[in-house]
Each structure stands twice: as structure tokens, then as C-alpha cells.
Design an enzyme around this catalytic site. Structure first.
Site, mmCIF file in Angstrom:
data_model
loop_
_atom_site.group_PDB
_atom_site.id
_atom_site.type_symbol
_atom_site.label_atom_id
_atom_site.label_comp_id
_atom_site.label_asym_id
_atom_site.label_seq_id
_atom_site.Cartn_x
_atom_site.Cartn_y
_atom_site.Cartn_z
ATOM 1 N N ARG A 204 0.813 -1.476 0.147
ATOM 2 C CA ARG A 204 0.208 0.521 0.547
ATOM 3 C C ARG A 204 1.508 1.580 0.295
ATOM 4 N NH1 ARG A 204 -2.510 -3.155 4.170
ATOM 5 N NH2 ARG A 204 -4.704 -4.171 4.072
ATOM 6 N N LYS A 229 -2.284 -2.130 8.232
ATOM 7 C CA LYS A 229 -2.941 -1.896 8.009
ATOM 8 C C LYS A 229 -3.651 -3.330 9.286
ATOM 9 C CE LYS A 229 -8.279 -1.346 5.855
ATOM 10 N NZ LYS A 229 -9.045 -1.217 4.513
ATOM 11 N N HIS A 294 -2.876 2.168 -5.666
ATOM 12 C CA HIS A 294 -3.616 0.648 -5.817
ATOM 13 C C HIS A 294 -3.603 0.037 -6.762
ATOM 14 C CE1 HIS A 294 -4.787 -1.139 -1.739
ATOM 15 N NE2 HIS A 294 -5.708 -1.314 -2.267
ATOM 16 N N ARG A 297 -0.845 -3.061 -6.554
ATOM 17 C CA ARG A 297 -0.631 -3.501 -5.565
ATOM 18 C C ARG A 297 -1.719 -5.040 -5.993
ATOM 19 N NH1 ARG A 297 -1.241 -5.055 -0.079
ATOM 20 N NH2 ARG A 297 -3.564 -5.270 0.682
ATOM 21 N N HIS A 320 -4.175 -9.572 4.682
ATOM 22 C CA HIS A 320 -5.825 -9.339 4.363
ATOM 23 C C HIS A 320 -6.300 -10.283 5.506
ATOM 24 C CE1 HIS A 320 -6.136 -9.054 -0.295
ATOM 25 N NE2 HIS A 320 -5.974 -7.884 0.206
ATOM 26 N N TYR A 329 -9.343 -12.139 -6.507
ATOM 27 C CA TYR A 329 -8.297 -11.453 -7.209
ATOM 28 C C TYR A 329 -8.915 -13.244 -8.500
ATOM 29 C CZ TYR A 329 -6.478 -8.125 -5.200
ATOM 30 O OH TYR A 329 -5.724 -6.774 -4.390
#
Length: 347
Positions: A204, A229, A294, A297, A320, A329
Site C-alpha cells: 500500500r 493496516k 492501488h 497492488r 488480508h 482476484y
């Protein structure tokens, strides 16, 4: 006859509040003005905020989202509670802004008197009426729920609020050829290095800018992402090509505190400047898509999947919490789709 007038918020709209000691003659005069209302909780009369009323009550200041002291105090309590529980600065800002919007809408009502019906009213008369996004509505609901449970110590059944279904959007992905064009567009080594590292590790923007020289482990060929995050650390593989680029970058720029520093040594590179770096690279490459940082990414994750990397490893690499987030994805990977033959080819 002494009175005071000030700008206030009432149900999301700017109003002019008139405060004075009880005076029958003044009350009678105010009642004659269009849309004059009495607030039983605040103990003042309030009128529409327009040119006539501003002139009449000598309001000369521009509206700057003036907050009632009570509302300010409640937001301050909530902010302190969030900070004491070590919520991130971004979350604190988002939740407090959401709560402010809600409390301003009910400026004529004390927080402890707010009910489920009020939340539904706010949803219908403010959020839906102004076509605000699903994500904003979700932030509001989460902030309200947490505020009333922690500060007011009461439970609101905010789940009764009808929420629109979130849009099933797919992540934006670039081809490998497009990524290569973008990464090779800049001659400036620092600019090329930042964009390359984002793609090579699926970082990120904030994670890249928070990197420090010691986060690069050249012996184990890994990059350590600290306090990402969700306040989680993780590691991502360090490409050997990236390692060679980094060695050249070290010799030229000699970063001290952060791996990528701005014009002032010791300060991290500015996020907006990095966005401009990408914008310039996209322009130079001739790509017409509205590429963001992004996207790099997303492209990293999709290209890993298409090369056969297990989805569980991709989840770990991206940081995640839920596998469901990573599974999106699979919907943009073209490897399996390309093997499907269209019946049109047999006509």
C-alpha cells in the site's frame, strides 16, 4: 433588550439561533418570522439561515460548521475513548467526523434522548436523500453504534437501518506489459524505485512511505512491513532485481530515517507527491486508464495468481484478514478464461 444570535446546525441544515431572556414582545416578533421554531431541549428560537435573517440579527461570520459546546464535548469524549483503545488516527478521524454529522443533524435533541427511530430518520432524511455512498453510510452506522455503546452506555439496534447492497466491483488490474511501461517511464531513480517496490511487494502507499532502511533484509531477501493496516506486521519477498536497484539507490540518496525521504532529510516522502510521480509515469507511458497506486497492488496479486501462487499465500503477502477479500482476484484473473474457447470460433 439583550439578545444573542449565532449559527447552529439543525438536522443537517444551517440555522440561526436567537438566545435571550424570556420576553413576551420579542417572542411575538420572532413568531411572525417565516419558519421560526422553538427548541425545547436547547431553549432557544431558531430560524432559516438566509440573507434577510443574517442582516436582521447581524450575523457577519461565514458558516464554519459551528458546533454546539455539547456536541463538541461528546465528540471529544468519543475521540479520547478511541485513542485510549489505540485506534489508528485515520479511524479516529473517520468515526468522529461521522458522529459529528449525526449529532449535528439532531442538534435539537440531547444524545441520551436519541432512539432507533432517530437513526432511521437520519438514514432516510440525510444519507439516502443526499445519495451518500454505501461506505459512508457504513461508517456512520459503525460510529453511532460504538459511540452509544461506549459513551452513552446504551444499545441502539442500528442493524434495523436499511442498508443498500454494496456494489460488486472488481479490482482494476494492469497487464504485465502496462506495468513495465509505467515502471520504466521515469529516469529519476527514486521515482522508479518507489513505484517498482510497490508493485514487486504488493505494498500500500502508506506502507511504502513508512519503510525504513532496516526493514530491508538483504540476507534473507525479505521486506518487513511494520504496523500495517489492522496494526499487523508482515513480510514480503524481496525481488533480487529490486535488491540490485536498492543498492544503487542507497549509494545515490543515502536515506537516514525513512527509506524514501522528501526534500527535508529525516521526513518521509509525501503521499501526494508519490501520486504525482505515478501520474507522470502513466502519462509518459501513453496509458489512458485512470491508474492509481492501488492498481499496482491489485496487479501484483492478480499476476501472482495467474502464475500459479496459492491463494492462501497471496492472502498472507497482502496482509488480508479474511480469505474472502483475497478471493476477489480470482474474478479478474484471465488465465483460466483464456483457455475457454468461444462457440463463435466454431461457426
Amino acid at each position: 433588550m439583550k439578545w444573542e444570535a449565532k449559527l447552529v446546525k439543525h438536522r443537517g441544515k444551517s440555522r440561526i439561533a436567537v438566545l435571550f431572556d424570556k420576553d413576551i414582545k420579542l417572542i411575538a416578533r420572532i413568531k411572525q418570522l417565516e419558519d421560526a421554531r422553538w427548541s425545547s431541549s436547547k431553549k432557544y428560537w431558531h430560524l432559516p439561515d438566509n440573507k434577510e435573517n443574517r442582516a436582521r440579527f447581524k450575523i457577519t461570520t461565514t458558516e464554519k460548521n459551528l458546533l454546539d459546546p455539547k456536541t463538541s464535548a461528546e465528540i471529544s469524549k468519543f475521540s479520547n475513548w478511541l485513542r485510549s483503545r489505540r485506534y489508528s488516527d485515520n479511524t479516529i478521524k473517520t468515526y468522529c467526523e461521522a458522529l459529528k454529522s449525526f449529532l449535528i443533524f439532531f442538534d435539537d435533541k440531547m444524545p441520551e434522548a436519541i432512539t432507533n427511530d432517530d437513526v432511521i430518520l437520519y438514514n432516510n432524511d440525510f444519507i439516502l436523500k443526499n445519495n451518500l455512498s454505501f461506505s459512508y453510510q457504513n461508517q456512520i452506522v459503525n460510529a453511532i453504534k460504538l459511540y452509544f455503546r461506549t459513551i452513552q452506555e446504551k444499545t441502539l439496534d442500528v442493524d434495523k437501518v436499511h442498508r443498500p447492497k454494496s456494489a460488486k466491483t472488481l479490482p482494476n488490474v494492469l497487464s504485465k506489459e502496462e506495468v513495465k511501461l509505467i515502471l520504466e517511464a521515469h529516469l529519476n531513480l527514486k521515482h522508479k524505485m518507489m513505484l517498482s517496490l510497490i508493485y514487486s511487494g504488493g505494498l500500500r502507499c502508506g506502507e511504502l512511505l513508512a519503510l525504513k532502511p532496516e526493514n530491508i533484509d538483504s540476507k534473507r531477501n525479505i521486506v518487513l512491513i511494520k504496523n500495517a493496516k489492522g496494526r499487523k506486521d508482515r513480510i514480503v519477498p524481496l525481488s533480487l532485481k529490486i535488491l540490485d536497484m536498492l543498492r544503487g539507490y542507497y549509494q545515490l540518496y543515502k536515506p537516514k530515517t525513512f527509506l524514501f525521504e522528501g526534500q527535508i532529510q529525516g521526513q518521509a516522502y509525501d503521499a501526494r507527491s508519490l501520486q504525482q510521480v505515478l501520474k507522470q509515469a502513466v502519462s509518459k507511458s501513453g496509458i489512458k486508464k485512470p491508474v492509481t497506486l492501488h492498481w499496482l497492488r491489485h496487479s501484483y496479486a492478480t499476476h501472482l495468481l495467474e502464475s500459479g501462487t496459492d491463494l492462501r499465500y497471496i492472502q498472507e503477502l497482502l496482509g488480508h484478514s479474511s480469505s474472502r477479500t483475497t478471493e476477489i482476484y480470482t474474478h479478474v484473473s484471465t488465465k483460466s478464461l483464456q483457455q475457454i474457447k468461444s462457440p463463435f470460433d466454431d461457426l
